[in-house]
Design an enzyme around this catalytic site. Structure first.
Site, short mmCIF file in Angstrom:
data_model
loop_
_atom_site.label_atom_id
_atom_site.label_comp_id
_atom_site.label_asym_id
_atom_site.label_seq_id
_atom_site.Cartn_x
_atom_site.Cartn_y
_atom_site.Cartn_z
N ASP A 223 0.69 -1.18 -0.02
CA ASP A 223 -0.06 -0.06 0.04
C ASP A 223 0.65 1.43 0.03
O ASP A 223 1.80 1.46 0.90
CB ASP A 223 -1.03 0.02 1.36
CG ASP A 223 -1.50 -1.22 1.54
OD1 ASP A 223 -1.32 -2.04 0.58
OD2 ASP A 223 -2.32 -1.26 2.57
N GLN B 297 4.25 0.68 2.34
CA GLN B 297 4.23 -0.51 3.06
C GLN B 297 5.52 -1.27 2.40
O GLN B 297 5.47 -1.73 1.04
CB GLN B 297 3.25 -1.60 2.84
CG GLN B 297 1.86 -0.98 3.66
CD GLN B 297 2.25 -1.23 5.13
OE1 GLN B 297 2.17 -2.25 5.72
NE2 GLN B 297 2.53 -0.10 6.06
N GLU C 215 -10.53 -2.47 4.57
CA GLU C 215 -9.06 -2.15 4.59
C GLU C 215 -8.92 -0.44 4.21
O GLU C 215 -9.74 -0.02 3.23
CB GLU C 215 -8.10 -2.84 4.23
CG GLU C 215 -8.14 -4.23 4.63
CD GLU C 215 -6.90 -5.15 4.02
OE1 GLU C 215 -6.45 -6.00 4.81
OE2 GLU C 215 -6.88 -5.41 2.77
C1 FRU Z 1 -3.92 -3.66 2.82
C2 FRU Z 1 -3.30 -4.02 4.06
C3 FRU Z 1 -3.66 -3.15 5.01
C4 FRU Z 1 -2.54 -3.50 6.11
C5 FRU Z 1 -1.35 -3.64 5.16
C6 FRU Z 1 -0.23 -4.54 5.65
O1 FRU Z 1 -3.22 -3.99 1.60
O2 FRU Z 1 -3.64 -5.35 4.42
O3 FRU Z 1 -4.87 -3.57 5.84
O4 FRU Z 1 -2.33 -2.17 6.89
O5 FRU Z 1 -1.97 -4.08 4.11
O6 FRU Z 1 0.83 -4.56 4.72
#
Ligand code: FRU
Length: 502
Positions: free
Chosen positions: A51, A67, A217
């Site tokens: 993300d 991420q 999410e």
């Molecule tokens: C969405 C997610 C979020 C989480 C992150 C973990 O793709 O699952 O909900 O914070 O990725 O990497």
């Protein structure tokens, strides 16, 4: 003796030499020039990303945190990677911003500029509000334009809930009520919290509607004007059963008073941001200086994200897209267009007018390129199925198809030669689009391993990863059992945003 040694350890030596050789081959390809490496989309120099996080504009820079797993090309202990851009097109990679700590690894979240020093970290501190993997929420701040970060000593600032999923806070300053607002995913709903100081949060309300058959999410909420009125758009990523299979993003349009979101549409109505398989966990920039609402997503799908056939890196973003609201016969809808600054990458390859297409394949001479922007206006005739093929060679390509019978615009990416993970991809998926005899207006962006299709001025979007092996780089049109007319066609080659290595 030496013979025995050779027999015993010879195979081990061969193995070591092959591994070293393979490694040397991999590293000999300059970074950003690997097969399938996006040339004008953001991707980290190496390793895994998912993300986009902490999207905020400050002091001339658009920040893109994301991420990041710095030790492997699969998902793992999450960090926040970091890049900045002055134009949303060219990106400068910066060191990792947030690392795991005693509270856990760093999941998704947002960033704000605390202009009035409400949190006490300093005027204009950049403050990140994020989830830990433990589903508690944490805060970190930077007083040097996001370059170095300090975790708040009182972390976590919010405990986990009874639901196992409580994450991905998006925070913004709500001018009308003079407070910070957080929207956060909690199970299969979005919850709203308010705060005077970014640290103490009070529950305000929760909201659930539309697609609630999977975990919610990465929510986001923001205002957009239409007909002189302000509407609020709520984006929610849902983990499964999106239209193209796997993960996808739904949106709601309504009102927000600082406490509660009120949906303009019936609870059962589900609106999708994108009908392609690869646009997930997207959010928008806080504090965009021109008052635009700019979105960026993760160009991937959890169904296969860990298996896509890339080498030294895995994961990329969609193009940044400007969002707007549009009146349609069905009601107000969200439309999107890649940011205008992308035009700086263009080299014109040609324009064509009034091309009659009446065969199963008509190649456009003079158009070759793995990174193309295509603008096309197509008048449907009597043809049963028609469209175009990008990333084309005699053997392969990616088809963009209009099917009058299904009233759908589709991407067919089953048409590839790549083995492995590609076989797990859904081969074709489509967006509902009833042309009703009207011209199809397409705006298409082709990169080394993706195709983004915008139709009818961005009312319809289809985003897909496409691992079509090089050198497939042509363009053709087709019309099955009938004719179509390409009224206008404009094609540009797009430059790489990554400078050639020194
Ligand atoms: C969405 C997610 C979020 C989480 C992150 C973990 O793709 O699952 O909900 O914070 O990725 O990497």
């Amino acid at each position: 003796m030496s013979k025995i040694w050779l027999l015993m350890f010879g195979p081990v030596f061969v193995l070591i030499i092959s591994i070293v050789g393979l490694f040397a081959m991999q590293t000999s390809v300059p970074v950003y020039q690997e097969t399938f490496r996006p040339q004008y989309h953001f991707s980290p120099p190496e390793k895994w990303m998912n993300d986009p996080n902490g999207l905020v504009y400050f002091d001339g820079e658009y920040h893109l945190f994301y991420q990041y797993h710095p030790y492997d090309v699969i998902w793992g202990p999450m960090h926040w990677g970091h890049a900045v851009s002055t134009d949303l097109v060219h990106w400068e990679n910066l060191p990792i911003a947030l690392e795991p700590d005693d509270n856990g690894t760093i999941f998704s979240g947002s960033a704000v500029i605390d202009v009035n020093n409400t949190a006490g970290f300093g005027a204009n501190a950049m403050v990140a509000i994020y989830s830990y993997n433990t589903q508690t929420q944490g805060v970190a701040y930077s007083t040097d334009r996001g370059r170095t970060w300090t975790k708040y000593e009182g972390n976590p600032i919010m405990p986990a809930l009874a639901t196992p999923d409580f994450r991905d806070p998006k925070v913004f300053w709500h001018e009308e009520s003079g407070q910070w607002v957080m929207v956060i995913a909690a199970g299969r709903e979005a919850q709203f919290y308010t705060s005077p100081n970014l640290l103490d949060w009070t529950f305000a309300s929760s909201f659930a509607a539309g697609h609630i058959v999977a975990t919610w999410e990465v929510p986001d909420i923001f205002p957009l004007d239409i007909d002189g009125e302000t509407k609020w758009v709520l984006l929610v990523s849902v983990g499964a059963y999106a239209p193209a299979g796997g993960s996808g993003i739904q949106y709601f349009i309504g009102d927000f008073d600082g406490q509660t979101f009120t949906n303009d549409n019936p609870t059962g109505t589900t609106l999708w941001l994108d009908y392609g398989a690869d646009n997930y966990a997207g959010t928008t920039w806080n504090d965009e200086p021109d008052g635009e609402r700019i979105y960026i997503g993760w160009l991937n799908n959890w169904t296969y994200a860990n298996n896509i056939p890339t080498s030294t890196w895995r994961g990329a973003t969609t193009l940044p897209r400007t969002l707007r609201l549009v009146n349609t016969a069905e009601g107000v809808r969200l439309a999107q267009a890649p940011v205008a600054a992308l035009e700086s990458l263009r080299t014109p390859l040609g324009t064509w007018d009034d091309l009659t297409i009446s065969s199963t394949e008509q190649v456009i001479d003079g158009v070759t390129g793995r990174t193309l922007e295509i603008i096309a206006e197509i008048e449907p005739g009597e043809a049963e199925r028609w469209g175009l093929k990008v990333q084309r060679s005699d053997e392969t390509g990616t088809r963009i198809v209009y099917s009058p019978a299904r009233s759908s615009l589709l991407i067919g990416r089953g048409d590839t030669t790549s083995a492995g993970a590609i076989n797990r991809f859904s081969p074709a998926f489509g967006a509902p689009l009833d042309l009703n005899g009207e011209t199809l207006r397409l705006h298409i962006f082709v990169d080394e391993s993706s195709v983004e299709v915008f139709a009818q001025d961005g009312l319809v979007a289809l985003t897909a990863q496409t691992f079509v092996e090089p050198p497939a780089d042509g363009l053709s049109f087709f019309a099955d059992n009938g004719e179509i007319t390409v009224k206008h066609l404009e094609v540009y080659a797009l430059d790489s945003i990554w400078s050639a290595p020194e």
